[in-house]
Design a protein around this motif. Structure first.
Motif, PDB file in Angstrom:
ATOM      1  N   TYR A  11       1.135  -0.826   0.012  1.00 37.59           N
ATOM      2  CA  TYR A  11      -0.449   0.038  -0.354  1.00 37.59           C
ATOM      3  C   TYR A  11       0.515   1.210  -0.222  1.00 37.59           C
ATOM      4  CZ  TYR A  11      -3.610   3.410   2.153  1.00 37.59           C
ATOM      5  OH  TYR A  11      -4.075   4.545   1.922  1.00 37.59           O
ATOM      6  N   HIS A  12       1.977   1.755   1.138  1.00 39.80           N
ATOM      7  CA  HIS A  12       2.763   2.348   1.190  1.00 39.80           C
ATOM      8  C   HIS A  12       3.302   2.838   0.253  1.00 39.80           C
ATOM      9  CE1 HIS A  12       5.307   5.154   2.540  1.00 39.80           C
ATOM     10  NE2 HIS A  12       6.820   4.056   2.199  1.00 39.80           N
ATOM     11  N   ASP A  13       4.120   1.544  -1.223  1.00 39.78           N
ATOM     12  CA  ASP A  13       4.605   1.552  -2.268  1.00 39.78           C
ATOM     13  C   ASP A  13       4.177   2.529  -3.380  1.00 39.78           C
ATOM     14  OD1 ASP A  13       7.196   0.703  -1.303  1.00 39.78           O
ATOM     15  OD2 ASP A  13       6.599  -0.924  -1.806  1.00 39.78           O
ATOM     16  N   HIS A  14       2.839   1.817  -3.647  1.00 36.85           N
ATOM     17  CA  HIS A  14       1.919   2.087  -4.390  1.00 36.85           C
ATOM     18  C   HIS A  14       1.136   3.677  -3.791  1.00 36.85           C
ATOM     19  CE1 HIS A  14      -1.895   1.626  -6.987  1.00 36.85           C
ATOM     20  NE2 HIS A  14      -2.846   2.026  -6.234  1.00 36.85           N
ATOM     21  N   HIS A  15       1.033   4.120  -3.060  1.00 39.70           N
ATOM     22  CA  HIS A  15       0.144   5.191  -2.733  1.00 39.70           C
ATOM     23  C   HIS A  15       1.266   6.410  -3.213  1.00 39.70           C
ATOM     24  CE1 HIS A  15      -1.053   9.000  -1.018  1.00 39.70           C
ATOM     25  NE2 HIS A  15      -0.330   9.179  -0.082  1.00 39.70           N
ATOM     26  N   GLU A  16       2.545   5.789  -2.613  1.00 39.48           N
ATOM     27  CA  GLU A  16       4.268   6.479  -2.979  1.00 39.48           C
ATOM     28  C   GLU A  16       4.363   6.501  -4.769  1.00 39.48           C
ATOM     29  OE1 GLU A  16       6.092   9.072  -1.323  1.00 39.48           O
ATOM     30  OE2 GLU A  16       4.521   8.204   0.067  1.00 39.48           O
ATOM     31  N   LEU A  17       3.558   5.565  -5.208  1.00 39.04           N
ATOM     32  CA  LEU A  17       3.985   5.874  -6.481  1.00 39.04           C
ATOM     33  C   LEU A  17       2.578   6.713  -7.456  1.00 39.04           C
ATOM     34  CD1 LEU A  17       5.327   4.398  -9.726  1.00 39.04           C
ATOM     35  CD2 LEU A  17       3.504   2.960  -9.503  1.00 39.04           C
ATOM     36  N   LEU A  18       1.893   6.741  -6.980  1.00 34.02           N
ATOM     37  CA  LEU A  18       0.725   8.145  -7.018  1.00 34.02           C
ATOM     38  C   LEU A  18       1.099   9.124  -7.156  1.00 34.02           C
ATOM     39  CD1 LEU A  18      -2.630   5.856  -5.813  1.00 34.02           C
ATOM     40  CD2 LEU A  18      -1.987   6.189  -8.552  1.00 34.02           C
ATOM     41  N   ARG A  19       1.466   9.243  -6.093  1.00 35.23           N
ATOM     42  CA  ARG A  19       2.201  10.691  -5.994  1.00 35.23           C
ATOM     43  C   ARG A  19       3.107  11.483  -6.746  1.00 35.23           C
ATOM     44  NH1 ARG A  19      -1.682  13.370  -3.273  1.00 35.23           N
ATOM     45  NH2 ARG A  19      -0.104  14.749  -1.698  1.00 35.23           N
ATOM     46  N   ILE A  20       3.917  10.437  -7.355  1.00 31.58           N
ATOM     47  CA  ILE A  20       5.237  10.887  -8.601  1.00 31.58           C
ATOM     48  C   ILE A  20       3.841  10.986  -9.853  1.00 31.58           C
ATOM     49  CG2 ILE A  20       6.991   9.873  -9.277  1.00 31.58           C
ATOM     50  CD1 ILE A  20       8.522   8.008  -6.681  1.00 31.58           C
ATOM     51  N   ARG A  21       2.590  10.382  -9.614  1.00 33.66           N
ATOM     52  CA  ARG A  21       2.932   9.921 -11.422  1.00 33.66           C
ATOM     53  C   ARG A  21       1.971  11.549 -11.083  1.00 33.66           C
ATOM     54  NH1 ARG A  21      -0.135   4.034 -12.330  1.00 33.66           N
ATOM     55  NH2 ARG A  21       2.556   3.188 -13.040  1.00 33.66           N
ATOM     56  N   GLY A 188      12.145  19.178 -10.887  1.00 29.16           N
ATOM     57  CA  GLY A 188      12.023  17.320 -10.820  1.00 29.16           C
ATOM     58  C   GLY A 188      13.839  17.252 -10.673  1.00 29.16           C
ATOM     59  N   GLY A 189      14.326  18.580 -10.361  1.00 26.86           N
ATOM     60  CA  GLY A 189      15.733  17.782 -10.071  1.00 26.86           C
ATOM     61  C   GLY A 189      16.211  17.924  -8.389  1.00 26.86           C
ATOM     62  N   GLY A 190      14.941  18.197  -7.796  1.00 22.11           N
ATOM     63  CA  GLY A 190      15.747  18.268  -6.500  1.00 22.11           C
ATOM     64  C   GLY A 190      16.906  19.557  -5.949  1.00 22.11           C
ATOM     65  N   LEU A 214      -1.350  28.606  -8.114  1.00 23.05           N
ATOM     66  CA  LEU A 214      -1.473  28.763  -6.886  1.00 23.05           C
ATOM     67  C   LEU A 214      -2.601  27.639  -6.905  1.00 23.05           C
ATOM     68  CD1 LEU A 214      -2.011  31.982  -5.499  1.00 23.05           C
ATOM     69  CD2 LEU A 214       0.113  30.496  -5.491  1.00 23.05           C
ATOM     70  N   VAL A 215      -2.527  25.592  -6.745  1.00 22.18           N
ATOM     71  CA  VAL A 215      -3.408  25.257  -6.875  1.00 22.18           C
ATOM     72  C   VAL A 215      -3.454  24.486  -5.173  1.00 22.18           C
ATOM     73  CG1 VAL A 215      -2.005  24.528  -9.042  1.00 22.18           C
ATOM     74  CG2 VAL A 215      -1.204  23.339  -6.372  1.00 22.18           C
ATOM     75  N   LEU A 216      -4.427  23.671  -5.344  1.00 21.92           N
ATOM     76  CA  LEU A 216      -5.787  23.656  -4.064  1.00 21.92           C
ATOM     77  C   LEU A 216      -4.106  22.034  -3.392  1.00 21.92           C
ATOM     78  CD1 LEU A 216      -9.199  22.463  -5.454  1.00 21.92           C
ATOM     79  CD2 LEU A 216      -8.737  24.282  -3.772  1.00 21.92           C
ATOM     80  N   ASP A 217      -3.622  21.287  -4.318  1.00 19.36           N
ATOM     81  CA  ASP A 217      -2.486  20.411  -3.482  1.00 19.36           C
ATOM     82  C   ASP A 217      -1.875  20.312  -4.776  1.00 19.36           C
ATOM     83  OD1 ASP A 217      -2.331  19.082  -1.316  1.00 19.36           O
ATOM     84  OD2 ASP A 217      -3.185  17.391  -2.980  1.00 19.36           O
ATOM     85  N   VAL A 218      -0.979  20.758  -3.664  1.00 19.42           N
ATOM     86  CA  VAL A 218       0.862  19.647  -4.878  1.00 19.42           C
ATOM     87  C   VAL A 218       1.134  18.542  -3.648  1.00 19.42           C
ATOM     88  CG1 VAL A 218       3.264  19.921  -4.615  1.00 19.42           C
ATOM     89  CG2 VAL A 218       1.782  22.617  -4.602  1.00 19.42           C
ATOM     90  N   PRO A 219       1.288  17.675  -4.970  1.00 15.49           N
ATOM     91  CA  PRO A 219       1.404  15.971  -4.823  1.00 15.49           C
ATOM     92  C   PRO A 219       2.768  16.635  -3.340  1.00 15.49           C
ATOM     93  CG  PRO A 219       1.141  16.426  -7.135  1.00 15.49           C
ATOM     94  CD  PRO A 219       1.353  17.888  -6.497  1.00 15.49           C
ATOM     95  N   LYS A 220       3.644  15.999  -2.391  1.00 11.31           N
ATOM     96  CA  LYS A 220       4.201  16.291  -1.832  1.00 11.31           C
ATOM     97  C   LYS A 220       4.682  15.075  -1.561  1.00 11.31           C
ATOM     98  CE  LYS A 220       2.208  19.775   0.743  1.00 11.31           C
ATOM     99  NZ  LYS A 220       0.719  20.084  -0.024  1.00 11.31           N
ATOM    100  N   GLU A 221       6.052  14.297  -1.105  1.00 15.96           N
ATOM    101  CA  GLU A 221       7.279  12.995  -0.625  1.00 15.96           C
ATOM    102  C   GLU A 221       7.542  13.760  -0.013  1.00 15.96           C
ATOM    103  OE1 GLU A 221       8.452  11.455  -4.671  1.00 15.96           O
ATOM    104  OE2 GLU A 221       8.442  12.831  -5.059  1.00 15.96           O
ATOM    105  N   PRO A 222       8.144  12.813   1.100  1.00 10.88           N
ATOM    106  CA  PRO A 222       9.146  12.797   2.095  1.00 10.88           C
ATOM    107  C   PRO A 222       9.708  14.010   1.610  1.00 10.88           C
ATOM    108  CG  PRO A 222       8.793  10.816   1.926  1.00 10.88           C
ATOM    109  CD  PRO A 222       8.386  11.020   0.531  1.00 10.88           C
ATOM    110  N   HIS A 223      10.771  14.116   1.278  1.00 15.49           N
ATOM    111  CA  HIS A 223      11.705  14.257   0.602  1.00 15.49           C
ATOM    112  C   HIS A 223      11.628  16.210  -0.107  1.00 15.49           C
ATOM    113  CE1 HIS A 223      11.265  13.492  -3.586  1.00 15.49           C
ATOM    114  NE2 HIS A 223      11.987  14.814  -3.402  1.00 15.49           N
ATOM    115  N   ASP A 224      10.408  16.440  -0.153  1.00 13.04           N
ATOM    116  CA  ASP A 224       9.609  17.580  -0.627  1.00 13.04           C
ATOM    117  C   ASP A 224       9.777  18.787   0.852  1.00 13.04           C
ATOM    118  OD1 ASP A 224       9.615  17.400  -3.217  1.00 13.04           O
ATOM    119  OD2 ASP A 224       7.522  16.568  -2.625  1.00 13.04           O
ATOM    120  N   ILE A 225      10.638  20.248   0.468  1.00 16.07           N
ATOM    121  CA  ILE A 225      10.402  20.926   1.681  1.00 16.07           C
ATOM    122  C   ILE A 225       9.306  22.482   1.044  1.00 16.07           C
ATOM    123  CG2 ILE A 225      11.359  23.343   2.846  1.00 16.07           C
ATOM    124  CD1 ILE A 225      13.076  19.569   2.795  1.00 16.07           C
TER     125      ILE A 225
END
Length: 249
Positions: A11-21, A188-190, A214-225
């Motif tokens: 589930y965790h991997d699938h969720h992260e993959l969805l956020r990346i997409r 995307g370069g980080g 300005l959008v309602l929600d930016v998909p976030k990953e753990p490393h995003d600041i």
């Protein structure tokens, strides 16, 4: 590994993959919008040079610079109190902090003097890409720019003094999109995530964008600041009429 644990990992991997997409889809959309907006948002020295005479260009740049300087000092959080400020050289269509520097050399003396009274009291830093990291350099009037990675203007290390990350009081940061929780979608370069996630970072993080970014929600990953503030420029015939900002909890 038991079945329950496998299910959790799946589930965790699938969720992260969805956020990346989701991030890649939003990047594609925002890049398309940015290209469509470029004629509207490009600054004088970015795009209008082919259409304006030298005197017309100086007049328009003078007005924009004066207005931009006035607005930034009033609306960007902690601008007046910050001694060391990190800015950036824009890609085509992005809000352009270089107007502040451009004006020193291309505006009438009275407007330039107004800017020169404030800018020398602050250290203005700009980033340079070196491998996978951003290194910061202090601007000076004799500094030269070079064409860097991704077609961005970057400090020439031969004429700029390198600055320490922990010096920065305030950073003005571009992005493709921002949300009201401070989420930022980069390209995307980080590079900025690594910079702002460094343990030495102490400065206030302010994202700057056009209202349509300005959008309602930016998909976030753990490393995003996330940003501390997001500043939205409101367009006018001079491109910058006012700035509204949202303080984020």
């Amino acid at each position: 590994m038991n079945r329950k644990l496998k299910k959790q990992y799946s589930y965790h991997d699938h969720h992260e993959l969805l956020r990346i997409r989701e991030k890649e889809l939003m990047r594609s959309t925002m890049r398309t919008l940015l290209k469509k907006q470029q004629p509207l948002h490009a600054t004088t020295h970015q795009q209008e040079g082919a259409f304006l005479s030298h005197s017309e260009k100086e007049s328009v740049t003078s007005k924009r610079s004066s207005k931009f300087d006035e607005i930034v000092k009033i609306k960007v959080p902690d601008w007046n109190n910050a001694s060391v400020i990190l800015l950036y050289a824009p890609l085509l269509g992005e809000p352009d902090p270089l107007i502040l520097l451009h004006s020193i050399f291309h505006t009438p003396n009275n407007n330039a003097q107004c800017l020169l009274e404030t800018l020398p009291k602050k250290k203005l830093l700009f980033p340079r890409i070196d491998h996978d990291k951003l290194h910061l350099y202090q601007w000076n009037r004799d500094a030269n720019w070079v064409q860097g990675s991704y077609g961005i203007q970057e400090p020439d290390p031969k004429t700029w003094k390198e600055a320490a990350l922990e010096e920065v009081d305030l950073a003005v940061i571009p992005g493709l999109a921002f949300d009201d929780e401070g989420g930022r979608l980069g390209r995307g370069g980080g590079f900025y995530d690594r910079l702002l996630g460094d343990s030495r970072w102490r400065g206030l993080k302010t994202g700057i964008a056009w209202p349509w970014q300005l959008v309602l929600d930016v998909p976030k990953e753990p490393h995003d600041i996330c940003m501390d503030y997001v500043v939205a420029l409101v367009e006018s015939p001079l491109q910058v009429a006012q700035i509204s900002h949202t303080e984020l909890s």
